[in-house]
Design a protein around this motif. Structure first.
Motif, short mmCIF file in Angstrom:
data_model
loop_
_atom_site.label_atom_id
_atom_site.label_comp_id
_atom_site.label_asym_id
_atom_site.label_seq_id
_atom_site.Cartn_x
_atom_site.Cartn_y
_atom_site.Cartn_z
N ILE A 1 -10.78 -49.27 8.90
CA ILE A 1 -11.42 -47.86 8.43
C ILE A 1 -10.33 -46.93 9.39
N VAL A 2 -9.90 -46.05 8.46
CA VAL A 2 -9.00 -45.06 9.08
C VAL A 2 -9.46 -43.75 9.03
N SER A 3 -10.89 -43.37 8.24
CA SER A 3 -11.43 -42.49 8.16
C SER A 3 -13.00 -42.42 7.95
N ALA A 4 -13.72 -41.45 8.34
CA ALA A 4 -15.15 -41.79 8.00
C ALA A 4 -16.03 -40.37 7.91
N GLY A 5 -17.26 -40.52 7.25
CA GLY A 5 -18.12 -39.17 7.51
C GLY A 5 -19.30 -39.74 6.77
N ARG A 6 -20.24 -38.71 6.69
CA ARG A 6 -21.65 -38.99 6.76
C ARG A 6 -22.08 -37.92 5.60
N LEU A 7 -23.16 -38.37 4.74
CA LEU A 7 -23.94 -37.57 3.90
C LEU A 7 -25.25 -37.71 4.11
N GLU A 8 -25.80 -36.41 4.40
CA GLU A 8 -27.03 -36.14 4.69
C GLU A 8 -27.88 -35.45 3.84
N PRO A 9 -28.75 -35.85 3.02
CA PRO A 9 -29.63 -35.13 2.10
C PRO A 9 -30.60 -34.41 2.84
N VAL A 10 -30.73 -32.81 2.49
CA VAL A 10 -31.92 -32.03 3.06
C VAL A 10 -33.21 -32.16 2.37
N PRO A 11 -34.08 -33.01 2.92
CA PRO A 11 -35.32 -32.99 2.20
C PRO A 11 -36.02 -31.60 1.67
N GLY A 12 -36.45 -31.70 0.14
CA GLY A 12 -37.04 -30.54 -0.27
C GLY A 12 -36.15 -29.43 -0.63
N THR A 13 -34.82 -29.67 -0.73
CA THR A 13 -33.88 -28.71 -0.99
C THR A 13 -32.77 -29.35 -1.92
N GLU A 14 -32.24 -28.44 -2.50
CA GLU A 14 -31.10 -28.95 -3.47
C GLU A 14 -29.53 -29.21 -2.45
N PHE A 15 -29.72 -29.17 -1.33
CA PHE A 15 -28.51 -29.33 -0.23
C PHE A 15 -28.38 -30.54 0.25
N VAL A 16 -27.33 -31.05 0.46
CA VAL A 16 -26.88 -32.01 1.43
C VAL A 16 -25.90 -31.73 2.45
N GLY A 17 -25.67 -32.22 3.41
CA GLY A 17 -24.75 -32.11 4.55
C GLY A 17 -23.81 -32.82 4.65
N ILE A 18 -22.50 -32.53 4.77
CA ILE A 18 -21.51 -33.66 5.03
C ILE A 18 -20.89 -33.28 6.40
N TRP A 19 -20.91 -34.41 7.21
CA TRP A 19 -20.61 -34.34 8.50
C TRP A 19 -19.71 -35.41 9.01
N GLY A 20 -18.84 -35.29 10.10
CA GLY A 20 -17.87 -36.17 10.23
C GLY A 20 -16.60 -35.99 9.75
N GLY A 21 -15.97 -36.89 9.31
CA GLY A 21 -14.52 -36.75 8.69
C GLY A 21 -13.40 -36.88 9.52
N SER A 22 -13.71 -37.63 10.70
CA SER A 22 -12.45 -38.02 11.69
C SER A 22 -11.68 -39.04 10.87
N THR A 23 -10.23 -38.89 11.27
CA THR A 23 -9.24 -39.54 10.56
C THR A 23 -8.40 -39.84 11.76
#
Length: 266
Positions: free
Chosen positions: A185-207
């Motif tokens: 693993i050389v890079s990583a990140g998360r995907l977090e949906p926001v309930p009740g909306t059309e949004f998601v959050g992208i977090w992390g991304g450390s490399t």
């Protein structure tokens, strides 16, 4: 109305308070504030209604919130999340006088998920032996956490690892994505949906330092965007450092405001 105005309005209405504390152990309301306690004794303060509040009320609000946490001996620190576009008189000065210390500001980025899948460097990276995929096991998340700490030059945070493992076990929709080179693993990140909306959050991304500047973050972001689109989401938001902000801007995301965390430690 401009796109910036529309996105900022959506941010204020859909992405503040409740969505920010969905993984907390406990959540409380104190006037216009939302207070939360996360695993490890980490307090958190956010809000969406301090605009045009008097300075005297701001002082009282900060003191009341801090007292709420100070009275709980298990609380080791408190983060107060501010936004640059709020009209909260002297909030920054009041927080500082109360013992909070400003950390590095981050840009709140918002845009269409479809923009993030354009110009995806994944095919070129694959020819170099670098692949992106979703991970789903505890062992993989532990390895991801260790890599992130190494990439940031920090000791691994056991409390934060516990939060990640809790999100994995809860099956709340959070996805963990990594880039691998020779199965490392050389890079990583998360995907977090926001309930009740059309949004998601992208977090992390450390490399890892040796793998930066090769488009891996863009590939990781594109993979998460495709997954979110497949789930029916349309928009993405992210609190971005000065490392990731330019990349997201080139992908079409807009900086709608700035957020600065203020930290109080016991």
């Amino acid at each position: 109305m401009t796109l910036h105005t529309d996105y900022l309005r959506a941010y204020d209405l859909q992405l503040r308070t409740t969505p920010e504390v969905r993984t907390a152990e406990s959540v409380f309301t104190l006037g216009a504030l939302t207070l939360a306690i996360f695993p490890g004794g980490h307090g958190f303060v956010t809000y969406a209604g301090l605009d045009k509040t008097s300075r005297a009320s701001i002082v009282q609000t900060v003191n009341d919130a801090l007292a709420f946490f100070v009275e709980r001996p298990d609380i080791v620190d408190v983060e107060w999340k501010t936004r640059a576009h709020d009209d909260a008189p002297d909030l920054h000065a009041v927080l500082t006088r109360a013992g909070f210390v400003a950390e590095e500001p981050e840009s709140v980025m918002i845009g269409a998920l479809t923009d993030l899948i354009l110009d995806d460097p994944s095919p070129a990276l694959a020819r170099e032996g670098i692949t992106v995929r979703r991970i789903t096991t505890e062992a993989e998340v532990r390895a991801m956490s260790a890599m992130s700490a190494e990439a940031c030059g920090e000791e691994e945070d056991s409390d934060r690892l516990g939060e990640l493992l809790g999100e994995l076990a809860s099956e709340n929709g959070t996805e963990f994505w990594v880039a691998l080179a020779d199965e490392r693993i050389v890079s990583a990140g998360r995907l977090e949906p926001v309930p009740g909306t059309e949004f998601v959050g992208i977090w992390g991304g450390s490399t890892l330092h040796a793998y930066r500047g090769r488009g891996i973050y863009r590939a990781l972001t594109a993979a998460r965007a495709r997954s979110a689109l497949a789930a029916g989401k349309r928009f993405v938001h992210s609190d971005s450092t000065e490392f990731s902000r330019p990349i997201l801007e080139r992908s079409g995301l807009i900086r709608v405001t700035q957020t600065t965390p203020y930290l109080w430690e016991r």
